[in-house]
Design an enzyme around this catalytic site. Sequence first.
Site, short mmCIF file in Angstrom:
data_model
loop_
_atom_site.label_atom_id
_atom_site.label_comp_id
_atom_site.label_asym_id
_atom_site.label_seq_id
_atom_site.Cartn_x
_atom_site.Cartn_y
_atom_site.Cartn_z
N GLU A 180 -110.58 18.06 20.14
CA GLU A 180 -109.34 18.35 20.86
C GLU A 180 -108.28 17.28 20.58
OE1 GLU A 180 -110.17 20.73 24.80
OE2 GLU A 180 -111.48 18.97 24.74
N GLU A 186 -119.07 22.36 24.48
CA GLU A 186 -118.97 22.31 25.94
C GLU A 186 -119.67 23.46 26.64
OE1 GLU A 186 -115.37 19.89 24.53
OE2 GLU A 186 -116.56 21.61 23.84
N ALA A 240 -116.48 13.78 24.67
CA ALA A 240 -116.33 13.12 25.97
C ALA A 240 -117.60 12.36 26.33
CB ALA A 240 -116.03 14.15 27.05
#
Length: 235
Positions: A109, A129, A61
């Site tokens: 993911e 994360e 991300a």
Amino acid sequence: MIGDVEVARHGDVAVLTLRREAKLNALSTHMESRLLDAVRSVGDSRAVVITGGDKVFSAGADTSELKEMTPASIARYYRESGAVYEAIAALPQPTVAAIAGYCLGGGFELALAADFRVADETAVFGLPEVGIGILPSSGGVTRLVRAVGPARTRDLVLRCRRMSAAEAHSWGLLTETVGSGEHLAKALEIAGELAEHPPLAVSTAKQVITAAADASRETGLLLEQLAYATLNRIG
């Protein structure tokens, strides 16, 4: 080209390529929105390949956006651009992720949302994360637990460690591993094989397999039988 995502066709196979190489294909909300648009554009294909190109799949991300998100904006995110992961998983066509280099965080993911994963020997997988105070939340934990069990999921998620393509393959997370630079060719080969089968049979079998993972034995058998009866009548 749809924004940062290139859409191409190889016969009956749609190929979606992430094109934000300067940022290691970091998954910003803008890029996720463009990928969602691309996913919605592949309706007449018989199989879909998702790749990040020759050097990197996705480093995860775009963390520069995280600090600005409120609980309300996070909820909206999952309804909008963040829905892309489940949109990929829900495609009726079989999907193949072609992976090289970093496949981390949201990139991992994204790959887990595909039906098949092919990685070359440069691929590196991980979910970092927890190390920055959050957790994987786009299906990564849920899919990993179903694929490799709670113990191995804890090993990856809580320790934030990285794994090689060889280790990921030994855990059953990859369909195949190939030499450096051969990931896309192998993914296209697999997708081409899938595209040769009757689309309705492929789509129905994919749905039954997905549902059977969470169903009781009796429910799974019933799903198989009902799906067979439906396909046999149509055929």
